[in-house]
Motif scaffolding. Sequence first.
Motif, PDB file in Angstrom:
ATOM      1  N   LEU A  51       0.802  -1.300   0.198  1.00  0.00           N
ATOM      2  CA  LEU A  51       0.138  -0.180   0.272  1.00  0.00           C
ATOM      3  C   LEU A  51       0.615   1.285  -0.166  1.00  0.00           C
ATOM      4  N   ASP A  52       0.069   2.556  -0.263  1.00  0.00           N
ATOM      5  CA  ASP A  52       1.689   3.940  -0.471  1.00  0.00           C
ATOM      6  C   ASP A  52       1.872   3.818   1.468  1.00  0.00           C
ATOM      7  N   ASP A  53       1.511   3.860   2.160  1.00  0.00           N
ATOM      8  CA  ASP A  53       2.068   4.166   3.413  1.00  0.00           C
ATOM      9  C   ASP A  53       2.894   2.758   3.878  1.00  0.00           C
ATOM     10  N   LEU A  55       5.125   2.102   1.220  1.00  0.00           N
ATOM     11  CA  LEU A  55       5.606   1.300  -0.412  1.00  0.00           C
ATOM     12  C   LEU A  55       7.012   1.880   0.335  1.00  0.00           C
TER      13      LEU A  55
END
Length: 105
Positions: A51-53, A55
């Motif tokens: 997920l973006d957080d 990465l």
Amino acid sequence: MSYPKLVRDRIPAIIAEEGRQCRTTTLSEPDFRVALLAKLVEEAEEVQTALDDELLTELADVLEVFDTILTAHQLTMAQVRQVQELRRQTRGGFDKCIQLEWVEY
């Protein structure tokens, strides 16, 4: 749970601190190199699903394995960068976001 996989140096101590037990072995140099390449694939798959957080952490893990591969094969980042630049000059980079759909033979 049983699974042979390469782990970071402090993982056995962390497992012990949690009150659990584990068994480890020390790999030979050839086996270590093979395990490092498998670990790189494992970490790359984690980047792919992050997920973006997550990465940044997953990319840092890839970089850690990458740095260790360089050391294990007595290579330097300067050598990698030199080849990277040559390939960028001859084949291009990824700046144009091109996806190949098909090729006619």
